[in-house]
Design an enzyme around this catalytic site. Structure first.
Site, PDB file in Angstrom:
ATOM      1  N   GLU A 498       0.821  -1.203   0.000  1.00  0.00           N
ATOM      2  CA  GLU A 498       0.000   0.000   0.000  1.00  0.00           C
ATOM      3  C   GLU A 498       0.860   1.260   0.000  1.00  0.00           C
ATOM      4  O   GLU A 498       0.488   2.285  -0.579  1.00  0.00           O
ATOM      5  CB  GLU A 498      -0.965  -0.003   1.193  1.00  0.00           C
ATOM      6  CG  GLU A 498      -1.934  -1.167   1.227  1.00  0.00           C
ATOM      7  CD  GLU A 498      -2.757  -1.327  -0.053  1.00  0.00           C
ATOM      8  OE1 GLU A 498      -2.951  -0.319  -0.774  1.00  0.00           O
ATOM      9  OE2 GLU A 498      -3.179  -2.453  -0.340  1.00  0.00           O
ATOM     10  N   HIS A 501       1.595   2.171  -3.504  1.00  0.00           N
ATOM     11  CA  HIS A 501       0.510   2.970  -4.087  1.00  0.00           C
ATOM     12  C   HIS A 501       0.633   4.434  -3.653  1.00  0.00           C
ATOM     13  O   HIS A 501       0.432   5.354  -4.453  1.00  0.00           O
ATOM     14  CB  HIS A 501      -0.848   2.441  -3.617  1.00  0.00           C
ATOM     15  CG  HIS A 501      -1.342   1.245  -4.354  1.00  0.00           C
ATOM     16  ND1 HIS A 501      -1.441   1.183  -5.720  1.00  0.00           N
ATOM     17  CD2 HIS A 501      -1.791   0.035  -3.892  1.00  0.00           C
ATOM     18  CE1 HIS A 501      -1.924   0.009  -6.083  1.00  0.00           C
ATOM     19  NE2 HIS A 501      -2.145  -0.706  -4.992  1.00  0.00           N
ATOM     20  N   HIS A 504       3.137   6.344  -5.585  1.00  0.00           N
ATOM     21  CA  HIS A 504       2.610   6.669  -6.914  1.00  0.00           C
ATOM     22  C   HIS A 504       1.796   7.966  -6.849  1.00  0.00           C
ATOM     23  O   HIS A 504       1.920   8.848  -7.716  1.00  0.00           O
ATOM     24  CB  HIS A 504       1.748   5.508  -7.403  1.00  0.00           C
ATOM     25  CG  HIS A 504       1.453   5.542  -8.864  1.00  0.00           C
ATOM     26  ND1 HIS A 504       0.570   4.667  -9.464  1.00  0.00           N
ATOM     27  CD2 HIS A 504       1.903   6.341  -9.868  1.00  0.00           C
ATOM     28  CE1 HIS A 504       0.507   4.922 -10.761  1.00  0.00           C
ATOM     29  NE2 HIS A 504       1.303   5.938 -11.027  1.00  0.00           N
TER      30      HIS A 504
END
Length: 705
Positions: A498, A501, A504
């Site tokens: 996570e 993510h 990102h």
């Protein structure tokens, strides 16, 4: 407001919030959505938002958004990129603000009042979205700009925004005649309500079951930390002196792995795999039947042969043939490996004098024993070195080594939950990148699983970067008072996943909302590649320290982790692939099945491929929220598709002999993490890697070759 953001907002209204006030009462305090946030970093004032604030802000947000659309439509000037495409992309600011707050909170602290509010607002939002995508005058202006783009001198990002905007209208039904647009509206509302109902039913089913244990001998085999957490769960439910285990993963999965009592393992296993399939008011079989049918109707109305074709057109895979080709390549070796693991499990049963063959509720228990026998590896040896805060700091360490960024905890700031943490992220030059929340512990009102979301997207305003507000959400068991939160190896990987993510989102640098998103089967690349560092010996020695003594994890234990790391991949891969195939099979249906028996459909899809009975799919149909609530519809394959990319991408580091190679990290940030969806996904990957990915590293990493 762009189409992708509208869709995200629609999913957001599925949610909940932490307040327990009734949603239909009058506002008792000033509505925080109607003024600029004055909080640090502009985060939502969670402590001031009441349930009563959402509906009026939501309605006003839609009203203002409609006025903004009318302004674009009624502009007497010729349609231009700025007065039409950019104006549309930037519209809906208030509505967007409400959706982020409501949606970010939605799945972490639900209440009955919020679920009632969802049922009221969900159809309104569906209609509002259709009012925009099916507005003929608005589409005419968008099309005029699209048809004239050759003369506009647009840069690459602007061209992408124009392309995505035009395509969004076409895929939203703008070219349909009036009668078919009316049918599409009905289908969109029906689909949205069914997806909402599925998710609410699943949460109720998960929360409804409690395995109550009142005899200490029935706890044999369970780790002390799990027993202590179960005692606290019982006490919170006025059952002092007993132990309560639930269907939330941090409770049920270790119970299945460690509990010696086979009858109790069977009871909780069957409860887990039958969620939404109990013939009660929360049963999801009819919901699924209607949902699959409505999605097929929508696809055909829009000119596609099935719903998968409609979805995959936007993904890297492009078509169902490519998806099945990948899944089938991995299925055969994975099933072979799973059968070898089953033989090991049955051998362990025989060693203990058992005269039965393993069932589903035996797999994790005896696989753990087989791992210990093969590698002298007990996961409970590792847990003391995987204290939650240390694992989190390990993720921060890797990001700092790769990119030079830093994370500093923020104490005095509103949080989505009192137990959440907040961090300010800065780039290596000290410039801000955004705020990161981390919400670790499971709660009754929290949806299952782990995910990364946001309370504000990265964009630009008046030429200045607007930093994102990112949240990572987990479902780890909250430790008993005074005890540390010790993670399993899988949970440590989840933290890194996570967090990938989150990177990102934090690194994103685009000027328009409409180019921020990447294809669904590319979005898992940043998260999954980040998992590769979690058990690298060099990284373990930095963060894996005993929670009591501070001792760095011994090399002997590191060696065990590395050697045993691929064991169990047959089971893990098969259960995942089974769910991926099931998702695809529902959405490649090309004709309606009015008499569909959901249980029979599932059984046929899995049995025809030789799935062994001891391995249910990771998600059975009636609790398969990834596909049935819309996030990964005809897209659950994305994890394995992205794993081809992430395994190949990590090879780029290993080939240099330095897993922290700064040149490779800089290329990954530049070409994968930063540009949003401006470039084609495969182009982004090849810009980073210099070639298309190979499937070989994936098979090697999973021990399937």
């Amino acid at each position: 407001m762009n189409k992708a953001l509208m869709a995200a907002g629609l999913a957001v209204v599925l949610g909940a919030c932490s307040s327990s006030k009734k949603s239909d009462v009058a506002e008792t305090t000033p509505n925080p959505f109607f003024t600029e946030y004055t909080t640090p970093f502009g985060v939502p004032p969670f402590d001031k938002i009441e349930v009563a604030h959402y509906k009026p802000a939501f309605l006003k947000g839609m009203e203002e958004h409609k006025k903004e659309i009318d302004t674009i439509v009624n502009n007497t000037e010729e349609p231009t990129f700025e007065n039409t495409i950019v104006a549309l992309d930037q519209s809906g600011e208030l509505l967007n603000k409400v959706l982020y707050a409501f949606g970010g909170q939605s799945s972490v602290n639900t209440t009955d009042e919020i679920q009632e509010l969802e049922q009221e607002l969900y159809p309104l939002f569906s209609a509002h979205s259709d009012d925009i995508s099916l507005n003929p005058a608005l589409f005419a202006r968008v099309k005029a700009v699209y048809d004239n783009q050759a003369s506009l001198g647009l840069n690459k990002e602007q061209k992408k925004l124009l392309e995505e905007t035009y395509k969004g209208f076409v895929r939203g039904g703008a070219n349909l005649d009036a009668d078919n647009q009316a049918k599409l509206r009905e289908l969109n509302e029906k689909i949205s309500v069914l997806e909402l109902t599925f998710g609410q039913n699943m949460l109720k089913e998960t929360n409804a079951f409690k395995l109550v244990i009142d005899k200490k001998e029935d706890l044999a085999g369970l780790p002390e930390s799990l027993v202590a957490a179960a005692a606290e769960t019982a006490a919170a439910d006025s059952m002092e002196g007993k132990w309560v285990f639930t269907l939330h993963n941090p409770s049920v999965m270790p119970f299945l792995q460690y509990a010696d009592n086979r009858a109790l393992r069977e009871k909780i296993f069957k409860a887990y795999i039958n969620r939404g399939n109990n013939g009660n008011e929360n049963d999801n079989k009819e919901v699924v039947k209607q949902l699959v049918a409505a999605r097929l109707d929508k696809a055909k109305l829009l000119g596609y042969e099935d719903f998968a074709a409609y979805v995959l057109e936007e993904n890297m895979a492009k078509n169902e043939k490519n998806v099945y080709n990948l899944l089938d390549q991995v299925w055969t070796p994975a099933l072979k490996k799973a059968k070898e693991e089953l033989a090991d499990i049955n051998a362990e049963i025989r060693k203990e004098g058992g005269n039965f063959d393993a069932e589903g509720w035996d797999w994790r228990y005896y696989a753990d024993k087989a791992r210990q026998a093969k590698f002298n590896m007990d996961e409970n040896e590792v847990r003391p070195y995987l204290e939650l805060n240390h694992v989190r700091d390990g993720a921060f360490y890797v990001a700092n080594k790769l990119y030079g960024i830093t994370f500093t905890e923020i104490k005095d700031i509103p949080k989505p939950d009192p137990d959440a943490y907040a961090f300010e992220c800065k780039d290596k030059d000290g410039s801000p990148l955004g705020v990161l929340y981390m919400d670790f512990y499971t709660r009754p009102g929290k949806s299952g699983g782990a995910w990364c979301g946001g309370y504000r997207s990265q964009t630009y305003k008046d030429g200045k970067r607007v930093d994102p507000i990112v949240t990572t959400v987990f479902n780890f068991s909250k430790p008993a008072a005074g005890q540390p939160a010790l993670l399993s190896a899988d949970e440590a990987e989840t933290v890194f996943h996570e967090f990938g993510h989150a990177l990102h989102s934090l690194f994103g640098d685009v000027h328009y909302y409409g180019v921020a998103d990447v294809p669904r089967d590319f979005v898992e690349l940043p998260s999954q590649v980040n998992e590769h560092w979690v058990f690298e010996p060099e990284v373990l020695k930095v963060y894996a320290k005993h929670y009591e003594t501070g001792e760095v994890i011994p090399q002997e234990l590191v060696d065990k982790i590395v050697k045993s790391g691929k064991y169990g991949q047959g089971f893990a891969t098969v259960e995942y692939l089974a769910a991926s195939l099931l998702d695809m099979d529902y959405h490649i249906l090309k004709e309606q099945q009015p008499d569909m028996d959901v249980e029979a459909f599932e059984a046929n899809a899995l049995n025809s491929r030789g799935l062994i009975r001891q391995i249910p799919p990771r998600y059975r149909t009636t609790y398969f929220s990834h596909t049935m609530t819309g996030g990964y519809t005809a897209g659950y394959y994305s994890y394995i598709w992205a794993e081809v990319l992430d395994a190949d991408a990590f090879e780029a580091y290993k080939e240099t002999g330095d897993i922290f190679n700064p040149e490779v990290a800089a290329k990954f940030r530049t070409y994968v993490l930063t540009p949003g969806g401006i470039d084609d996904a495969m182009v982004m990957y090849k810009n980073f890697r210099g070639k298309e990915p190979s499937i070989e590293p994936l098979l090697k990493n999973r021990g399937l070759k």
